[in-house]
Each structure stands twice: as structure tokens, then as C-alpha cells.
Design a protein around this motif. Structure first.
Motif, short mmCIF file in Angstrom:
data_model
loop_
_atom_site.label_atom_id
_atom_site.label_comp_id
_atom_site.label_asym_id
_atom_site.label_seq_id
_atom_site.Cartn_x
_atom_site.Cartn_y
_atom_site.Cartn_z
N ILE A 97 0.84 -1.21 0.00
CA ILE A 97 0.00 0.00 0.00
C ILE A 97 0.87 1.25 0.00
O ILE A 97 0.57 2.24 -0.69
N SER A 98 1.96 1.22 0.77
CA SER A 98 2.86 2.37 0.81
C SER A 98 3.44 2.66 -0.56
O SER A 98 3.56 3.82 -0.98
N ALA A 99 3.79 1.61 -1.30
CA ALA A 99 4.33 1.80 -2.64
C ALA A 99 3.31 2.45 -3.56
O ALA A 99 3.65 3.33 -4.38
N GLU B 104 8.48 6.21 -8.72
CA GLU B 104 8.31 4.87 -9.27
C GLU B 104 8.88 3.84 -8.29
O GLU B 104 9.97 3.32 -8.46
N VAL B 105 8.12 3.57 -7.26
CA VAL B 105 8.53 2.64 -6.21
C VAL B 105 7.92 1.28 -6.50
O VAL B 105 6.72 1.16 -6.76
N ARG C 191 2.96 6.01 8.49
CA ARG C 191 4.31 6.10 9.05
C ARG C 191 5.34 5.54 8.07
O ARG C 191 6.38 6.16 7.83
N ALA C 192 5.06 4.36 7.51
CA ALA C 192 6.00 3.75 6.57
C ALA C 192 6.18 4.63 5.33
O ALA C 192 7.30 4.75 4.80
N THR C 193 5.10 5.26 4.87
CA THR C 193 5.18 6.10 3.68
C THR C 193 6.01 7.35 3.94
O THR C 193 6.86 7.73 3.13
N LEU D 165 3.15 6.10 -2.72
CA LEU D 165 4.34 6.81 -3.20
C LEU D 165 4.29 7.00 -4.71
O LEU D 165 4.76 8.01 -5.24
N ASN D 166 3.70 6.03 -5.42
CA ASN D 166 3.53 6.18 -6.86
C ASN D 166 2.61 7.35 -7.20
O ASN D 166 2.77 8.00 -8.25
N LEU D 167 1.65 7.62 -6.32
CA LEU D 167 0.77 8.76 -6.53
C LEU D 167 1.53 10.08 -6.44
O LEU D 167 1.10 11.09 -7.01
#
Length: 263
Positions: free
Chosen positions: A136-138, A147-148, A213-215, A141-143
Motif C-alpha cells: 500500500i505504501s508503494a 516509481e517505487v 508512518r511507513a510512507t 508513493l507512486n501517486l
């Protein structure tokens, strides 16, 4: 008439192997001793209930059924499962005596989190939670135009590898959130349905907070944003503070809540 407290004393005697295991587990360093806080909280709230009533027949039968499962499966069940059965049997009796309910959900929940659960939750649930958190974090981040690529619990970006490690599973944050949730629910004597709603929203808040938090940590750990080493702990503390505010808010606006302490 048999004193209501003798019912509890009898159960404590029946489950004595569980209490021995509980003490050893708390002292041998194999798990976090946080459960003691939940156990003390239960004892303090029950002591303030005043007079205890005789447990209902349904509560006694339900408790006995749990005790039968415990006895029959004793040699085959892991220690933690035995302990879960023991506290559930106690919850039936204590819920009936102190709150006139066959099963008081928040009392049972608080007794469950008083057990040494953190290491087991980390072992069995840590990896799946980290896996989902990384995915979900990836996507988030793509938003942001990054490009994760998630691979397992790792995030790949421009040759950098950022790991969603064991602490990022948020197991300790989950335990603390549930402890606060069940304590408030027991203090306010919430119903089964209301407790279920609050618990569900608490778990959702912890998971969402963990993803956030991870994001956010991705930006500092990857070097996109320069931050001092203390930023890692500061971000975690900030996210947890928001989760606590959320838990307090949802409990504040639950209908039908009333204090359960009689003095």
C-alpha cells in the motif's frame, strides 16, 4: 450460599499451570512484560465495582464448557492457547458477577491483552502486515510520482532499497491501541456491539497509521528529505499520538456509554 469470590478462587486454582507459565514468560525475557499493565488495570477496575453478585447459570455453564475444552486439550494445546481459554473462562464469571453480563467484551479483551502476546503476534502476524504495508505504501508513493516497486517487504526506488522491517509491522502500537480501547470501554461499561465498533475502528486506525508512518519514513530513509536521526522516532511518536486522539474521539461519541465504577 457460596461467596461469589469463591467462584473466582476456584478457577484460579484450576488454571494454576497457566499462571505459572505467565510468570515465567514475563520474567524470562522472551516477551514484552506489557501485559502486567493490562492485568493491573483489570484488577483496579474490578475492585472499584463494589459488591459482586452471584454469577448467572448461563455464565457458569459457559465457563465450564471452556474449562472442559482446556482440560481435554491440555496435553495438545500450546501454552498461549491454554492461557487464552483460562482468561475467557474467567471473563464469563467476572462479567456476570461484576457487570451482570454473560460476557463483557471489553473485560475479556483487556484480559486477553494482559497475556504475553506481543512476541507471538510479531512472529505470526508481523510479516503479513509488513507485506501489506509495503504494497500500500508503494501505491501511495507512486501517486506522488515516485516509481517505487514493492517486492515482499522491500521497496525499490532508483537503485535504493528501503526495508519495511519488523518494528514497521506496528505490533506494539496495535497492543497499546487495543489496551487503551478496552480500558475505556470497560470504564464506560460499553455494550458488546459498541465495543466491537470501537475495537474495529481502533485496529483500522492503527493499520492506517502504520501505513502512513511507513510512507513518510520512505522520504527520510531514502534521502529524498534530509532529516536528523531522531526524525524516525519523532514521526512514529507523532503518528501514534494521532491514533490515540482518534481512539479517544470515537469513544467520546459512542451512544449509551456510562461510567461503570460505583466505588
Amino acid at each position: 450460599m457460596v461467596s461469589p469470590k469463591l467462584f473466582v478462587a476456584g478457577q484460579l486454582l484450576v488454571f494454576w499451570p497457566v499462571w505459572g507459565w505467565y510468570v515465567r514468560r514475563m520474567l524470562d525475557g522472551s516477551d514484552e512484560p506489557w501485559g502486567v499493565l493490562a492485568l493491573v488495570t483489570v484488577l483496579l477496575l474490578l475492585c472499584k465495582r463494589g459488591r459482586w453478585a452471584v454469577p448467572s447459570r448461563v455464565a457458569i455453564i459457559s465457563s465450564c464448557l471452556v474449562m472442559i475444552v482446556y482440560t481435554v486439550g491440555y496435553d495438545r494445546l500450546p501454552d498461549l492457547i491454554r492461557a487464552i481459554l483460562a482468561v475467557l473462562a474467567l471473563a464469563f464469571i467476572l462479567g456476570s458477577m461484576c457487570y451482570q453480563r454473560m460476557l463483557h467484551a471489553s473485560l475479556a479483551g483487556l484480559l486477553l491483552v494482559s497475556l504475553p502476546l506481543i512476541a507471538s503476534l510479531q512472529f505470526y502476524g508481523g510479516y503479513p502486515i509488513r507485506l501489506l504495508t509495503a504494497f500500500i505504501s508503494a501505491q501511495l508513493l507512486n501517486l506522488f510520482g515516485l516509481e517505487v516497486i514493492p517486492r515482499g517487504t522491500l521497496l525499490y526506488w532508483m537503485g535504493e532499497v528501503i526495508a519495511v522491517d519488523a518494528p514497521c509491522a506496528g505490533i506494539k502500537m496495535l497492543w497499546t491501541g487495543l489496551y487503551l480501547n478496552f480500558t475505556l470501554a470497560l470504564w464506560r461499561n460499553l455494550t458488546l456491539l459498541t465495543t466491537w465498533v470501537c475495537t474495529s475502528m481502533t485496529m483500522m486506525a492503527v493499520f492506517v497509521g502504520n501505513v502512513v508512518r511507513a510512507t513518510v519514513l520512505f522520504f527520510t530513509e531514502s534521502g529524498i528529505v534530509e532529516a536528523p536521526p531522531i526524525a524516525h522516532q519523532a514521526i512514529g511518536l507523532l503518528v501514534f499520538s494521532l491514533i490515540v486522539i482518534w481512539i479517544l474521539t470515537i469513544h467520546r461519541y459512542q451512544p449509551g456509554a456510562k461510567p461503570c465504577v460505583t466505588g
